[in-house]
Motif scaffolding. Structure first.
Motif, mmCIF file in Angstrom:
data_model
loop_
_atom_site.group_PDB
_atom_site.id
_atom_site.type_symbol
_atom_site.label_atom_id
_atom_site.label_comp_id
_atom_site.label_asym_id
_atom_site.label_seq_id
_atom_site.Cartn_x
_atom_site.Cartn_y
_atom_site.Cartn_z
ATOM 1 N N VAL A 174 -44.648 39.154 59.570
ATOM 2 C CA VAL A 174 -45.257 37.948 58.439
ATOM 3 C C VAL A 174 -45.744 38.927 57.099
ATOM 4 O O VAL A 174 -45.153 38.287 56.190
ATOM 5 C CB VAL A 174 -46.668 37.396 59.107
ATOM 6 N N GLU A 175 -46.063 40.003 57.129
ATOM 7 C CA GLU A 175 -46.320 40.752 55.769
ATOM 8 C C GLU A 175 -45.225 41.348 55.148
ATOM 9 O O GLU A 175 -45.135 40.924 53.836
ATOM 10 C CB GLU A 175 -47.141 41.987 56.372
ATOM 11 N N LYS A 176 -44.059 41.548 56.025
ATOM 12 C CA LYS A 176 -42.864 41.855 55.419
ATOM 13 C C LYS A 176 -41.953 40.555 54.729
ATOM 14 O O LYS A 176 -41.475 40.580 53.689
ATOM 15 C CB LYS A 176 -42.017 42.503 56.507
ATOM 16 N N LEU A 177 -42.307 39.788 55.497
ATOM 17 C CA LEU A 177 -41.682 38.212 54.741
ATOM 18 C C LEU A 177 -42.408 37.826 53.832
ATOM 19 O O LEU A 177 -41.927 37.552 52.604
ATOM 20 C CB LEU A 177 -42.108 37.172 55.882
ATOM 21 N N ARG A 178 -43.733 38.090 53.383
ATOM 22 C CA ARG A 178 -44.306 37.722 52.344
ATOM 23 C C ARG A 178 -43.764 38.648 51.037
ATOM 24 O O ARG A 178 -43.697 38.186 49.960
ATOM 25 C CB ARG A 178 -45.837 38.024 52.418
ATOM 26 N N ALA A 179 -43.682 40.038 51.294
ATOM 27 C CA ALA A 179 -43.175 40.718 50.486
ATOM 28 C C ALA A 179 -41.472 40.374 50.100
ATOM 29 O O ALA A 179 -41.226 40.504 48.758
ATOM 30 C CB ALA A 179 -43.195 42.394 51.035
ATOM 31 N N THR A 180 -41.118 40.042 51.173
ATOM 32 C CA THR A 180 -39.465 39.379 50.964
ATOM 33 C C THR A 180 -39.609 38.238 50.008
ATOM 34 O O THR A 180 -38.835 37.969 48.689
ATOM 35 C CB THR A 180 -38.834 39.091 51.936
ATOM 36 N N CYS A 181 -40.615 37.353 50.036
ATOM 37 C CA CYS A 181 -40.562 36.086 49.122
ATOM 38 C C CYS A 181 -40.943 36.414 47.697
ATOM 39 O O CYS A 181 -40.231 35.909 46.818
ATOM 40 C CB CYS A 181 -41.682 35.084 49.859
ATOM 41 N N ASP A 182 -41.959 37.694 47.539
ATOM 42 C CA ASP A 182 -42.337 37.988 46.243
ATOM 43 C C ASP A 182 -41.238 38.588 45.782
ATOM 44 O O ASP A 182 -40.962 38.091 44.540
ATOM 45 C CB ASP A 182 -43.370 38.771 46.304
ATOM 46 N N ALA A 208 -45.233 27.459 52.922
ATOM 47 C CA ALA A 208 -45.072 28.352 52.165
ATOM 48 C C ALA A 208 -43.599 28.888 51.638
ATOM 49 O O ALA A 208 -43.318 28.878 50.422
ATOM 50 C CB ALA A 208 -45.515 29.828 52.640
ATOM 51 N N LEU A 209 -42.680 28.560 52.798
ATOM 52 C CA LEU A 209 -41.122 28.561 52.481
ATOM 53 C C LEU A 209 -40.563 27.979 51.456
ATOM 54 O O LEU A 209 -39.897 28.388 50.358
ATOM 55 C CB LEU A 209 -40.456 28.665 53.759
ATOM 56 N N PRO A 210 -40.696 26.536 51.465
ATOM 57 C CA PRO A 210 -40.292 25.629 50.409
ATOM 58 C C PRO A 210 -40.884 25.963 49.007
ATOM 59 O O PRO A 210 -40.184 25.930 48.043
ATOM 60 C CB PRO A 210 -40.540 24.231 50.867
ATOM 61 N N VAL A 211 -42.349 26.421 48.905
ATOM 62 C CA VAL A 211 -42.952 26.560 47.750
ATOM 63 C C VAL A 211 -42.144 27.916 46.873
ATOM 64 O O VAL A 211 -41.824 27.965 45.844
ATOM 65 C CB VAL A 211 -44.362 26.941 47.947
ATOM 66 N N VAL A 212 -41.871 28.902 47.796
ATOM 67 C CA VAL A 212 -41.326 30.288 47.352
ATOM 68 C C VAL A 212 -39.961 29.844 46.788
ATOM 69 O O VAL A 212 -39.696 30.288 45.734
ATOM 70 C CB VAL A 212 -41.421 31.528 48.350
ATOM 71 N N LEU A 213 -38.952 29.088 47.745
ATOM 72 C CA LEU A 213 -37.665 29.063 47.238
ATOM 73 C C LEU A 213 -37.739 28.017 45.884
ATOM 74 O O LEU A 213 -36.958 27.983 45.126
ATOM 75 C CB LEU A 213 -37.134 28.110 48.301
ATOM 76 N N SER A 214 -38.797 27.130 45.818
ATOM 77 C CA SER A 214 -38.801 26.284 44.471
ATOM 78 C C SER A 214 -39.184 26.976 43.426
ATOM 79 O O SER A 214 -38.578 26.966 42.435
ATOM 80 C CB SER A 214 -40.180 25.092 45.003
ATOM 81 N N ARG A 215 -40.264 28.143 43.627
ATOM 82 C CA ARG A 215 -40.532 29.160 42.664
ATOM 83 C C ARG A 215 -39.118 29.888 42.073
ATOM 84 O O ARG A 215 -39.130 30.001 40.958
ATOM 85 C CB ARG A 215 -41.695 29.887 42.898
ATOM 86 N N TYR A 216 -38.539 30.266 43.153
ATOM 87 C CA TYR A 216 -37.179 31.117 42.709
ATOM 88 C C TYR A 216 -36.148 30.218 41.751
ATOM 89 O O TYR A 216 -35.820 30.806 40.982
ATOM 90 C CB TYR A 216 -36.772 31.596 43.944
ATOM 91 N N LEU A 217 -35.972 29.027 42.292
ATOM 92 C CA LEU A 217 -35.016 28.151 41.454
ATOM 93 C C LEU A 217 -35.576 27.550 40.288
ATOM 94 O O LEU A 217 -34.799 27.658 39.395
ATOM 95 C CB LEU A 217 -34.844 26.866 42.391
ATOM 96 N N ALA A 218 -36.938 27.639 40.009
ATOM 97 C CA ALA A 218 -37.415 27.278 38.702
ATOM 98 C C ALA A 218 -37.288 28.636 37.937
ATOM 99 O O ALA A 218 -37.021 28.198 36.747
ATOM 100 C CB ALA A 218 -38.885 26.975 38.939
ATOM 101 N N ALA A 219 -37.479 29.740 38.506
ATOM 102 C CA ALA A 219 -37.081 30.913 37.794
ATOM 103 C C ALA A 219 -35.790 31.078 37.231
ATOM 104 O O ALA A 219 -35.452 31.569 36.214
ATOM 105 C CB ALA A 219 -37.694 32.194 38.640
ATOM 106 N N GLU A 220 -34.773 30.818 38.107
ATOM 107 C CA GLU A 220 -33.493 30.789 37.901
ATOM 108 C C GLU A 220 -33.317 29.779 36.745
ATOM 109 O O GLU A 220 -32.068 29.910 35.872
ATOM 110 C CB GLU A 220 -32.569 30.628 39.042
#
Length: 202
Positions: free
Chosen positions: A69-77, A134-146
């Motif tokens: 879980v901690e590794k996944l959080r770092a991966t999301c960041d 959390a997963l949809p939020v992270v992917l949305s943030r990534y796409l917004a950054a792109e």
């Protein structure tokens, strides 16, 4: 004369070693291969040592998933930080592989069927900010950054696509023999097509 008491540092080192060997065992042979005896053999320890560090197999499984879980959080960041580098398709594939290659995926069926274990892991996930939403939020943030990096078209709804990609990954997470995951080339093709569909027209 009773044997010398193991120091806290030594116990923590043994715990870390056993968890790492358990991760390797699961990755190589599957979740069913993880037994206390098999773990001792894998790590090169006496058969009884895992029982001196962990209460039972369930405690090892919980420890593995908590770490993941901690590794996944770092991966999301890191995914969000990757915006503007490499390619959108490549970054999505990197994230999908990091997510699906986790030893925790092999333990999904066990987590779903063991109420106490599921509650423990759920609490850890919430504490780490990795709740199911959390997963949809992270992917949305990534796409917004792109989108800011001019690699995703301005009209694209990043929240909708973030939700769809997250849903696809979640479905692959729980896929089994009856519904096998696509092979890596097929998954890469799917994510490449997704990236092309949302890309800025050149």
């Amino acid at each position: 004369m009773s044997p010398a008491k193991r120091s806290t540092e030594t116990t923590l080192q043994l715990r870390s070693s056993l968890i790492e060997h358990a991760r390797r065992l699961i990755a190589r042979d599957g979740a069913a291969a993880l037994t206390m005896r098999a773990l001792a053999t894998e790590a090169g320890y006496s058969v009884g040592l895992p029982y001196k560090i962990f209460t039972d197999r369930r405690e090892i499984v919980a420890a593995i998933v908590h770490i993941e879980v901690e590794k996944l959080r770092a991966t999301c960041d890191e995914l969000v930080e990757r915006a503007g580098t490499a390619t959108v398709a490549g970054n999505l594939m990197w994230f999908a592989e990091a997510f699906l290659d986790s030893p925790a995926v092999a333990l999904t069926e066990e987590l779903l069927s063991d109420k106490a274990l599921r509650q423990s892991v759920t609490a850890t996930a919430h504490d780490a900010g990795m709740s199911p939403g959390a997963l949809p939020v992270v992917l949305s943030r990534y796409l917004a950054a792109e989108k800011q990096a001019d690699r995703v078209a301005p009209h694209i709804d990043e929240h909708a696509f973030g939700f769809l990609i997250a849903g696809a990954l979640h479905n692959l997470l729980v896929a089994g023999e009856a519904w096998p995951r696509p092979a890596r080339p097929e998954l890469e093709q799917i994510l490449t097509a997704t990236a092309a569909a949302i890309a800025v027209a050149r």
